[in-house]
Design an enzyme around this catalytic site. Structure first.
Site, mmCIF file in Angstrom:
data_model
loop_
_atom_site.group_PDB
_atom_site.id
_atom_site.type_symbol
_atom_site.label_atom_id
_atom_site.label_comp_id
_atom_site.label_asym_id
_atom_site.label_seq_id
_atom_site.Cartn_x
_atom_site.Cartn_y
_atom_site.Cartn_z
ATOM 1 N N ILE A 171 25.652 -8.777 61.286
ATOM 2 C CA ILE A 171 25.199 -8.198 60.006
ATOM 3 C C ILE A 171 26.149 -7.101 59.524
ATOM 4 C CG2 ILE A 171 22.729 -8.731 60.189
ATOM 5 C CD1 ILE A 171 22.373 -5.766 61.195
ATOM 6 N N LEU A 177 15.614 -8.595 60.116
ATOM 7 C CA LEU A 177 15.039 -8.305 61.437
ATOM 8 C C LEU A 177 16.087 -7.998 62.497
ATOM 9 C CD1 LEU A 177 13.351 -11.145 60.253
ATOM 10 C CD2 LEU A 177 11.795 -10.205 61.957
ATOM 11 N N THR A 189 8.991 -0.801 62.469
ATOM 12 C CA THR A 189 8.065 -0.626 63.584
ATOM 13 C C THR A 189 7.136 0.566 63.359
ATOM 14 O OG1 THR A 189 8.036 0.088 65.896
ATOM 15 C CG2 THR A 189 9.990 0.615 64.674
ATOM 16 N N ASP A 190 6.001 0.532 64.052
ATOM 17 C CA ASP A 190 5.101 1.702 64.018
ATOM 18 C C ASP A 190 5.690 2.879 64.798
ATOM 19 O OD1 ASP A 190 4.819 0.646 66.583
ATOM 20 O OD2 ASP A 190 2.639 0.482 66.522
ATOM 21 N N GLU A 191 6.752 2.619 65.591
ATOM 22 C CA GLU A 191 7.289 3.678 66.444
ATOM 23 C C GLU A 191 7.967 4.785 65.629
ATOM 24 O OE1 GLU A 191 9.113 2.323 70.096
ATOM 25 O OE2 GLU A 191 8.009 0.447 70.007
ATOM 26 N N TYR A 205 15.726 4.292 69.812
ATOM 27 C CA TYR A 205 15.354 3.093 69.041
ATOM 28 C C TYR A 205 14.514 3.478 67.823
ATOM 29 C CZ TYR A 205 12.406 -0.878 67.692
ATOM 30 O OH TYR A 205 11.721 -1.812 66.965
ATOM 31 N N LYS A 246 15.370 3.100 63.738
ATOM 32 C CA LYS A 246 14.546 2.343 62.784
ATOM 33 C C LYS A 246 14.079 3.273 61.656
ATOM 34 C CE LYS A 246 13.553 -1.448 63.064
ATOM 35 N NZ LYS A 246 14.268 -2.709 62.683
ATOM 36 N N PRO A 305 6.312 -3.424 87.391
ATOM 37 C CA PRO A 305 6.427 -1.975 87.230
ATOM 38 C C PRO A 305 5.564 -1.429 86.090
ATOM 39 C CG PRO A 305 8.385 -3.078 86.344
ATOM 40 C CD PRO A 305 7.473 -4.153 86.853
ATOM 41 N N TYR A 307 5.044 2.046 84.083
ATOM 42 C CA TYR A 307 5.651 3.368 83.909
ATOM 43 C C TYR A 307 4.556 4.439 83.935
ATOM 44 C CZ TYR A 307 9.691 0.735 81.977
ATOM 45 O OH TYR A 307 10.745 -0.128 81.764
ATOM 46 N N ARG A 331 8.964 6.465 81.698
ATOM 47 C CA ARG A 331 10.055 6.364 80.718
ATOM 48 C C ARG A 331 10.281 7.765 80.116
ATOM 49 N NH1 ARG A 331 8.792 2.411 75.782
ATOM 50 N NH2 ARG A 331 9.823 0.851 77.065
ATOM 51 N N GLY A 373 10.533 10.479 77.463
ATOM 52 C CA GLY A 373 10.055 10.548 76.075
ATOM 53 C C GLY A 373 8.965 9.545 75.743
ATOM 54 N N HIS A 374 8.309 9.011 76.757
ATOM 55 C CA HIS A 374 7.353 7.900 76.587
ATOM 56 C C HIS A 374 6.233 8.248 75.592
ATOM 57 C CE1 HIS A 374 5.088 4.581 79.077
ATOM 58 N NE2 HIS A 374 5.197 4.279 77.778
HETATM 59 P P1 NAD Z 1 14.809 -9.342 69.417
HETATM 60 O O1 NAD Z 1 15.555 -8.355 70.265
HETATM 61 O O2 NAD Z 1 14.041 -10.416 70.080
HETATM 62 O O3 NAD Z 1 15.814 -10.039 68.402
HETATM 63 C C1 NAD Z 1 16.809 -9.337 67.707
HETATM 64 C C2 NAD Z 1 17.808 -10.371 67.179
HETATM 65 O O4 NAD Z 1 18.803 -9.669 66.420
HETATM 66 C C3 NAD Z 1 18.530 -11.136 68.295
HETATM 67 O O5 NAD Z 1 18.484 -12.522 68.047
HETATM 68 C C4 NAD Z 1 19.973 -10.609 68.218
HETATM 69 O O6 NAD Z 1 20.926 -11.576 68.578
HETATM 70 C C5 NAD Z 1 20.074 -10.222 66.751
HETATM 71 N N1 NAD Z 1 21.101 -9.206 66.502
HETATM 72 C C6 NAD Z 1 21.266 -8.017 67.149
HETATM 73 N N2 NAD Z 1 22.326 -7.372 66.634
HETATM 74 C C7 NAD Z 1 22.819 -8.145 65.629
HETATM 75 C C8 NAD Z 1 23.893 -7.999 64.713
HETATM 76 N N3 NAD Z 1 24.691 -6.930 64.741
HETATM 77 N N4 NAD Z 1 24.106 -8.978 63.808
HETATM 78 C C9 NAD Z 1 23.319 -10.080 63.775
HETATM 79 N N5 NAD Z 1 22.289 -10.263 64.635
HETATM 80 C C10 NAD Z 1 22.044 -9.311 65.541
HETATM 81 O O7 NAD Z 1 13.891 -8.444 68.490
HETATM 82 P P2 NAD Z 1 12.425 -8.729 67.932
HETATM 83 O O8 NAD Z 1 11.445 -8.254 68.925
HETATM 84 O O9 NAD Z 1 12.345 -10.103 67.405
HETATM 85 O O10 NAD Z 1 12.378 -7.708 66.719
HETATM 86 C C11 NAD Z 1 12.841 -8.099 65.425
HETATM 87 C C12 NAD Z 1 12.696 -6.934 64.468
HETATM 88 O O11 NAD Z 1 11.321 -6.546 64.409
HETATM 89 C C13 NAD Z 1 13.489 -5.698 64.864
HETATM 90 O O12 NAD Z 1 14.034 -5.144 63.705
HETATM 91 C C14 NAD Z 1 12.446 -4.769 65.470
HETATM 92 O O13 NAD Z 1 12.792 -3.447 65.271
HETATM 93 C C15 NAD Z 1 11.201 -5.159 64.682
HETATM 94 N N6 NAD Z 1 9.926 -4.974 65.384
HETATM 95 C C16 NAD Z 1 9.737 -5.524 66.633
HETATM 96 C C17 NAD Z 1 8.504 -5.368 67.248
HETATM 97 C C18 NAD Z 1 8.233 -5.984 68.599
HETATM 98 O O14 NAD Z 1 7.147 -5.778 69.163
HETATM 99 N N7 NAD Z 1 9.115 -6.795 69.154
HETATM 100 C C19 NAD Z 1 7.486 -4.641 66.626
HETATM 101 C C20 NAD Z 1 7.726 -4.093 65.361
HETATM 102 C C21 NAD Z 1 8.951 -4.275 64.747
HETATM 103 P P1 TYD Z 2 7.761 -2.395 75.718
HETATM 104 O O1 TYD Z 2 7.321 -3.796 75.888
HETATM 105 O O2 TYD Z 2 9.132 -2.011 76.178
HETATM 106 O O3 TYD Z 2 7.541 -2.026 74.178
HETATM 107 P P2 TYD Z 2 7.602 -0.561 73.437
HETATM 108 O O4 TYD Z 2 8.331 0.388 74.310
HETATM 109 O O5 TYD Z 2 8.347 -0.876 72.191
HETATM 110 O O6 TYD Z 2 6.180 -0.183 73.188
HETATM 111 O O7 TYD Z 2 6.737 -1.454 76.473
HETATM 112 C C1 TYD Z 2 5.356 -1.505 76.176
HETATM 113 C C2 TYD Z 2 4.676 -0.454 77.018
HETATM 114 O O8 TYD Z 2 4.757 -0.820 78.390
HETATM 115 C C3 TYD Z 2 5.322 0.919 76.921
HETATM 116 O O9 TYD Z 2 4.309 1.913 76.975
HETATM 117 C C4 TYD Z 2 6.198 0.988 78.148
HETATM 118 C C5 TYD Z 2 5.444 0.177 79.157
HETATM 119 N N1 TYD Z 2 6.230 -0.561 80.152
HETATM 120 C C6 TYD Z 2 5.887 -0.493 81.511
HETATM 121 O O10 TYD Z 2 4.938 0.216 81.901
HETATM 122 N N2 TYD Z 2 6.619 -1.214 82.400
HETATM 123 C C7 TYD Z 2 7.684 -1.974 82.028
HETATM 124 O O11 TYD Z 2 8.353 -2.597 82.911
HETATM 125 C C8 TYD Z 2 8.015 -2.054 80.631
HETATM 126 C C9 TYD Z 2 9.187 -2.884 80.160
HETATM 127 C C10 TYD Z 2 7.252 -1.329 79.732
#
Ligand code: NAD
Ligand code: TYD
Length: 376
Positions: free
Chosen positions: A59, A80, A133-135, A159, A163, A214, A216, A291, A293-294
């Site tokens: 991108i 995304l 994200t909600d984060e 992260y 965002k 694991p 955390y 983690r 800053g969890h």
């Molecule tokens: P993911 O890590 O599974 O997928 C990310 C994709 O982006 C991968 O296919 C990767 O190859 C591609 N990518 C990374 N860098 C790139 C670049 N420079 N150019 C082109 N492609 C690139 O992520 P996901 O969990 O599917 O999340 C997708 C989006 O949704 C993200 O923006 C994330 O912040 C957001 N989001 C995710 C969650 C969640 O729970 N997973 C929740 C809320 C928001």
């Molecule tokens: P994660 O799936 O990494 O999503 P996010 O950090 O975006 O919420 O983690 C979800 C929750 O689970 C988070 O509170 C961290 C915790 N966690 C563990 O306790 N053990 C693990 O091995 C991982 C990856 C996450």
């Protein structure tokens, strides 16, 4: 509609691409770099479909993005692509900023030039949808009301900060340049094709392999879980019908502590695929260093999207988790090579293991801080 889906080979992007490509009137173009997190296997069901095209690229490659937008006459960008894992962002923050912030900037600039090339009438049909994200809101105390779209930004992890920065860029490109944007902030997703670094797939695969699961800290941290197919439906709806300039929270109204969630995954696996020794998978749960800053708790108020656009989650947490577990039990073709070759489940994001310099990404260790492909 002609869609460009960035990150379409990832977890959520592939679910969205599959959904959009079901409608033969849609054209779906995926742009994905295929980082460690991207997988062509996630798009396997779209292979050969005439309304689908996959482009492997970054991108941050402005000329590639601009030519794709023009050649495919894209009317909707759903963005995304990102480095999406909090733990990896603790280890490599510069890479995360480069992709999530600078990548969004490149896309916005290309989108703006593309949109300006349209006639006045056609401009009204264009959308730049930023998926966030909600984060970005930071965390909640146990009794705090859920985040609304008006909650202040207070990101905790690299992260989340990346965002949040990207969200601000998108809003600025709307306010300053008039680019028609919509934003969504979603809670934690689960479902098919999630890279096994995230809690739910990691738990399932570690259990199946008989290695420790694991948790955390104490496992008391709370997340709000949403099935990825519900998220994909919400994204398609907001991209089509969301108010320009607006943000929508998307969540499952399914808050659960990590420990309770992991225990329930273990219990479900005990039922569906009992360990040959007869012992419960719960015995594999291991409390590990927290983690850095969890965030304690996330929870989203989704009344806006529900009342304005009529979206609501369809999976309960139990039904969603059951579906996710079934998928991993039946689809080792997808996850086994990833687990063997890309990521075996080792601990990530322990801040002490980081070199502590900017060397974790070449753009910051080089003299110039702007990568050549970012010069516009
Ligand atoms: P993911 O890590 O599974 O997928 C990310 C994709 O982006 C991968 O296919 C990767 O190859 C591609 N990518 C990374 N860098 C790139 C670049 N420079 N150019 C082109 N492609 C690139 O992520 P996901 O969990 O599917 O999340 C997708 C989006 O949704 C993200 O923006 C994330 O912040 C957001 N989001 C995710 C969650 C969640 O729970 N997973 C929740 C809320 C928001
Ligand atoms: P994660 O799936 O990494 O999503 P996010 O950090 O975006 O919420 O983690 C979800 C929750 O689970 C988070 O509170 C961290 C915790 N966690 C563990 O306790 N053990 C693990 O091995 C991982 C990856 C996450």
């Amino acid at each position: 509609m002609k869609y460009l889906i960035t990150g379409g080979a990832g977890f959520i992007g592939s679910a969205l691409s599959r959904l959009l490509a079901e409608n033969p009137e849609n054209r779906v173009v995926v742009l994905d770099k295929l980082t460690y997190a991207g997988s062509m296997g996630s798009l396997r069901s779209l292979k050969g479909k005439s309304n689908f095209r996959f482009v492997c690229g970054d991108i941050r490659d402005r000329s590639l993005v601009s030519s794709l937008l023009a050649d495919e006459e894209i009317t909707t960008i759903i963005h995304l692509a990102a480095e999406s894992h909090v733990d990896r962002s603790i280890d490599s923050p510069a890479l995360v900023m480069d992709t999530n912030v600078m990548g969004t900037l490149v896309l916005l600039e290309a989108a703006l030039a593309h949109w300006r090339s349209f006639s006045t009438a056609a401009r009204g049909n264009f959308r730049f949808h930023h998926v966030s994200t909600d984060e970005v809101f930071g965390d909640l105390g146990p009794a705090d009301p859920c985040f609304t779209e008006q909650s202040p930004y207070a990101p905790s992890s690299p992260y989340a900060a990346s965002k949040a920065a990207a969200d601000h860029l998108v809003r600025a490109w709307h306010r300053t340049y008039g680019l028609p944007v919509v934003l969504t902030n979603c809670s934690n997703n689960h479902g098919p094709f999630q890279f096994p670094e995230k809690l739910i797939p990691l738990t399932i695969l570690n259990a199946l392999q008989g290695v420790s699961i694991p948790i955390y800290g104490t496992g008391g941290n709370v997340r709000d879980w949403l099935h990825v197919e519900d998220h994909a439906r919400a994204l398609a709806l907001v991209a089509r019908s969301g108010r320009i300039g607006a943000s929508y929270n998307i969540g499952g109204e399914a808050e659960c502590s990590n420990l309770t969630l992991v225990e329930s995954i273990c219990d479900t696996l005990d039922r569906k695929k009992p360990d040959p020794s007869g012992r419960s998978y719960r015995n594999l749960i291991t409390f590990v260093t927290d983690r850095p800053g969890h965030d304690r708790r996330y929870g989203l108020d989704i009344s806006n999207i529900r009342t304005e656009l009529g979206w609501t989650p369809t999976y309960t947490l139990n039904a969603g988790i059951e579906n996710t577990i079934d998928w991993y039990l039946q689809n080792s073709w997808w996850w086994q090579p990833i687990r063997d070759e890309r990521y075996g489940g080792e601990r990530l994001g322990l801040e002490q293991t980081r070199p502590g310099t900017a060397k974790d990404h070449p753009s910051l260790s080089a003299k110039a801080t702007i990568l050549p492909e970012m010069q516009m």
